[in-house]
Enzyme design. Structure first.
Site, short mmCIF file in Angstrom:
data_model
loop_
_atom_site.label_atom_id
_atom_site.label_comp_id
_atom_site.label_asym_id
_atom_site.label_seq_id
_atom_site.Cartn_x
_atom_site.Cartn_y
_atom_site.Cartn_z
CE LYS A 78 -4.03 -1.82 2.35
NZ LYS A 78 -5.24 -1.65 3.44
CG ASP A 193 12.52 9.15 -6.51
OD1 ASP A 193 13.28 9.61 -5.58
OD2 ASP A 193 11.27 8.90 -6.06
CG ASP A 389 23.56 -5.99 -23.96
OD1 ASP A 389 24.05 -5.27 -24.78
OD2 ASP A 389 23.05 -5.68 -23.01
CD GLN A 395 19.12 0.25 -27.55
OE1 GLN A 395 20.27 0.63 -27.39
NE2 GLN A 395 17.92 0.57 -28.01
CG ASN A 440 15.90 0.96 -32.68
OD1 ASN A 440 16.19 -0.28 -33.21
ND2 ASN A 440 16.03 0.95 -31.16
CB SER A 476 -17.63 -7.15 -34.17
OG SER A 476 -16.34 -7.08 -34.61
CE LYS A 478 -16.74 -11.96 -39.90
NZ LYS A 478 -17.51 -12.37 -41.06
#
EC number: 2.7.11.1
Length: 528
Positions: A78, A193, A389, A395, A440, A476, A478
């Site tokens: 909490k 932070d 990596d 990446q 990218n 629906s 579809k």
């Protein structure tokens, strides 16, 4: 749009010069209209095929009803804004941590902006050590953020339990934090932070110690040419330049330096009896290694702390340079990654076989690979990705793919002595162009998982049904042209043009995609 207007203008000029009387007759008008429509269809098809696919595109403010989609199991924690509930997806059986935020506590405009900014940032970030957001929705009373369950708890609690860490363990943790920060800074995002409370351990397995950076409520985009001015953060970890009101992304590095100091000593470098005293000490930037705990700490570790806690941000070490610091390389060089060979062989086969120019199929597979898989299901692939990596930035670039591909073949038991380097480079270039879904130039973590994962696991009926529901917005049964346009963010294009895209999958020619057509498309893509 500009390309379309230019093309139509060229056609008009050509017709005016060549045969003016056709423009006056009905046949000439119809001919021009047909050619114009044909060009429009070609343009939308090109726009669609060139669109960049990212996992964040699937996180939309949906009309999900919490109690219909999820079953709450227990409260995990909490806070002042709400609570985190361990919940089970009623359709797939997967468990998630759902942050439930009361709208009563988000009355101020700035609070709502902070929440929405956090969601937008998490949509664009795709890294092993950054929390993954699966879904975001709201009702009349609450906002809901759906993420993975990280059962290991906060790094803060682990520090309290251990008192302090061995250098090798501290290095493993800070390396992962720096990997996430390097990736964030590369994408012009600053956290602002960083602290042990905002770093979670993925599991209770003390050997793996995989961490996740969370809580992006104070994070923002930054520009390298501009300084930030908001005085925000947490007393122990805030940088002096933030207190002075002129700072850059290296405020995160200062926080990392404080965290590393605490990991090795069990004490904060800037302490005090209250927040005012702590901030006064931070403002001086003075700390000491004259503690009994630091007598056995190596000079290399202290050197990294010093470079992270440089008072002036201009001379403070960058995230990437810190990641490549000698101490981190030395402490983590012996990390043995035990890779399951059958999983390795399957992933290499899947990557090599992934060839598709069909954007809809790619998008559906990316959604399933990035949003419908569990930590346990992707554990072995995560090991393979991390092994490839080399620079630890989360990446895979072309060079890492070439080196990693050779290493993985060796692990698999293949003889690589006679390998043709040129042939490998050609194969890697083909792989890169096929699986770089956001175009990218790098292979992101989710892209790797999507193409490398076991197809039989991924294409389960439950996952296929959930993926279909993502596209079928109105329920629906579809997928329409309008729903496709909405998902791909190309809603200003006419539905007639989208039908040319749908034709690639639409087997019964009704102008929409039903579940069978959707499933067949993915099975065909995966050669499964």
């Amino acid at each position: 749009m500009g390309q379309e207007m230019s093309t139509q203008s060229d056609i008009q000029n050509e017709d005016q010069k060549g045969n003016k009387r056709n423009l006056k007759g009905t046949q000439g008008k119809n001919g021009l209209k047909e050619r114009s429509t044909s060009i429009s269809k070609e343009i939308v098809k090109n726009s669609f095929n060139n669109s960049k696919l990212r996992p964040g595109m699937f996180i939309q403010n949906s009309n999900v009803v919490f109690n219909e989609q999820y079953k709450g199991i227990k409260i995990l924690g909490k806070g002042s804004f709400g609570e985190v509930i361990l919940s089970k997806d009623k359709h797939t059986g997967h468990e998630y941590a759902i942050k439930v935020i009361s709208k009563k506590h988000v009355k101020r405009k700035t609070d709502k902006q902070s929440l929405l900014r956090e969601v937008e940032l998490l949509k664009m970030l795709d890294h092993i050590n950054i929390m993954k957001l699966y879904e975001f929705f709201e009702d009349n009373n609450y906002y809901y953020l759906v993420s993975d369950v990280y059962s290991g708890g906060e790094l803060f609690d682990e520090i309290i339990s251990r008192k302090r860490f061995y250098e090798v363990d501290a290095a493993r943790i800070i390396k992962q934090v720096l990997s996430g920060i390097t990736y964030m800074h590369k994408n012009n995002v600053v956290h602002r932070d960083l602290k042990p409370e905002n770093i979670l351990l993925e599991t209770k397995n003390k050997e793996d110690m995989i961490i996740k950076i969370i809580d992006f409520g104070l994070s923002t985009h930054f520009e390298y040419s501009k300084k930030m001015k908001d005085k925000i953060g947490t007393a122990y970890y805030i940088a002096p330049d933030v207190l002075h009101g002129t700072y850059d992304e290296k405020c995160d590095i200062w926080s990392c330096g404080v965290i590393l100091y605490i990991l090795l000593s069990g004490c904060p470098p800037f302490n005090g009896s209250n927040e005012y005293d702590i901030l006064k000490k931070v403002e001086t930037g003075k700390y000491t290694f004259d503690l009994p705990q630091f007598k056995k700490i190596s000079d290399k570790a202290k050197d990294l702390i010093k470079k992270m806690l440089m008072y002036t941000s201009a001379v403070r070490i960058s995230a990437r340079d810190a990641l490549e610091h000698e101490w981190i390389r030395l402490m983590t060089s012996k990390d043995n990654v035990n890779i399951d060979i059958p999983s390795l062989e399957l992933s290499i086969t899947n990557i090599k076989q992934f060839q598709s120019t069909q954007k809809l199929a790619q998008a559906a597979l990316l959604y399933m690979g990035s949003k419908l898989t569990t930590i346990d299901e992707t554990k072995e692939l995560t090991k393979i990705f991390k092994k490839m990596d080399k620079n630890g930035d989360g990446q895979l670039d072309r060079n890492e793919l070439i080196i990693g591909y050779k290493e993985l073949l060796k692990l698999k038991g293949d003889d690589t002595t006679d390998l043709d380097n040129a042939a490998i480079e050609v194969e890697v270039d083909q792989i890169l162009s096929s699986i770089d879904l956001d175009q990218n130039g790098y292979i992101e973590y989710s892209e790797f998982l999507t193409v490398a994962i076991d197809r039989k696991l991924l294409l389960s009926t439950e996952r296929l049904e959930k993926a279909f529901k993502l596209f079928d917005k109105d329920g629906s049964g579809k997928i329409s042209a309008n729903e496709l346009a909405q998902l791909f963010g190309l809603g200003d294009v006419s539905s007639d043009c989208w039908k040319t895209v749908l034709k690639e999958v639409d087997q019964n020619n009704d102008g929409e995609i039903d579940f069978k057509e959707f499933r067949d498309m993915l099975i065909k893509l995966c050669n499964y």
